[in-house]
Design a protein around this motif. Structure first.
Motif, mmCIF file in Angstrom:
data_model
loop_
_atom_site.group_PDB
_atom_site.id
_atom_site.type_symbol
_atom_site.label_atom_id
_atom_site.label_comp_id
_atom_site.label_asym_id
_atom_site.label_seq_id
_atom_site.Cartn_x
_atom_site.Cartn_y
_atom_site.Cartn_z
ATOM 1 N N GLU A 169 0.835 -1.212 0.000
ATOM 2 C CA GLU A 169 0.000 0.000 0.000
ATOM 3 C C GLU A 169 0.868 1.259 0.000
ATOM 4 O O GLU A 169 0.656 2.187 -0.769
ATOM 5 C CB GLU A 169 -0.854 0.029 1.279
ATOM 6 N N LYS A 170 1.835 1.275 0.907
ATOM 7 C CA LYS A 170 2.714 2.443 1.042
ATOM 8 C C LYS A 170 3.503 2.675 -0.242
ATOM 9 O O LYS A 170 3.649 3.810 -0.697
ATOM 10 C CB LYS A 170 3.654 2.252 2.237
ATOM 11 N N ASN A 171 4.009 1.590 -0.824
ATOM 12 C CA ASN A 171 4.846 1.724 -2.025
ATOM 13 C C ASN A 171 4.081 2.247 -3.238
ATOM 14 O O ASN A 171 4.695 2.726 -4.188
ATOM 15 C CB ASN A 171 5.525 0.400 -2.359
ATOM 16 N N LYS A 172 2.771 2.163 -3.218
ATOM 17 C CA LYS A 172 1.987 2.706 -4.333
ATOM 18 C C LYS A 172 1.994 4.225 -4.335
ATOM 19 O O LYS A 172 1.780 4.844 -5.377
ATOM 20 C CB LYS A 172 0.537 2.208 -4.251
ATOM 21 N N ILE A 173 2.208 4.840 -3.163
ATOM 22 C CA ILE A 173 2.095 6.299 -3.067
ATOM 23 C C ILE A 173 3.325 6.994 -2.487
ATOM 24 O O ILE A 173 3.395 8.215 -2.485
ATOM 25 C CB ILE A 173 0.870 6.697 -2.206
#
Length: 192
Positions: A169-173
């Motif tokens: 999730e974090k790596n998407k943004i």
């Protein structure tokens, strides 16, 4: 073509290698025998990232890239900024977070952003790639994932901290993933 990533973090290296594909072979500092503590004495993320590549080019004459990242808080005039990892005078992130929360006490504006700059030196040319994610600092730590200031940072458009998000999730943004995506896009379109 080989590229040296100014890191010894095997996970970071593997992640970027997967994104780049087989057009470039990434090497770590260990892979080239560099055990030096590369200086980070700049006053901007750009200067620190460039210091890493300049150091590797001057000492090892390699194509390479390095990064620098940090948290910038509006109400603190951009602090902790380039001093994010050692804001409290040490590399103890609990103390760094405590200092941020203490300095923000009573402040209405808690807007902040994470920023990453990547410096790439390839075939005699320097290139920079930036990633940022805007958000806000909350009053207390929430979540157990991630690292650094993740437990007190909520990105805009979300209701949970980086520390409450999965890595995926974090790596998407995240700021780092944005900068790496720009680097990878450049490398994948690079004419050697």
């Amino acid at each position: 073509m080989e590229l040296v990533f100014a890191t010894n973090n095997a996970h970071k290296l593997e992640e970027v290698q997967q994104m780049v594909g087989d057009k470039f072979i990434l090497k770590s500092l260990n892979d080239i025998g560099c055990t030096d503590d590369i200086p980070e004495t700049g006053v901007t993320f750009e200067e620190n990232a460039k210091q890493k590549t300049d150091y590797l080019v001057s000492k090892y004459n390699v194509n390479c890239f390095g990064d620098d990242s940090g948290l910038e808080i509006k109400a603190l005039d951009g602090e902790p900024g380039v001093y994010s990892a050692r804001y409290s005078g040490s590399r103890d992130m609990e103390k760094n977070i405590d200092l941020v929360l203490e300095k923000l006490e009573g402040k209405a504006d808690r807007s902040a952003r994470f920023k990453t700059i990547i410096s790439l030196f390839v075939n005699g040319e320097q290139h920079f790639f930036e990633g940022t994610v805007e958000g806000r600092i909350i009053n207390e730590r929430t979540g157990t994932e991630g690292f650094g200031y993740d437990p007190i940072f909520i990105p805009n458009g979300y209701e949970k901290t980086f520390a409450e998000m999965s890595l995926e999730e974090k790596n998407k943004i995240s700021h780092r993933s944005q900068a790496v995506a720009k680097l990878v896009d450049f490398l994948n379109n690079y004419n050697q």
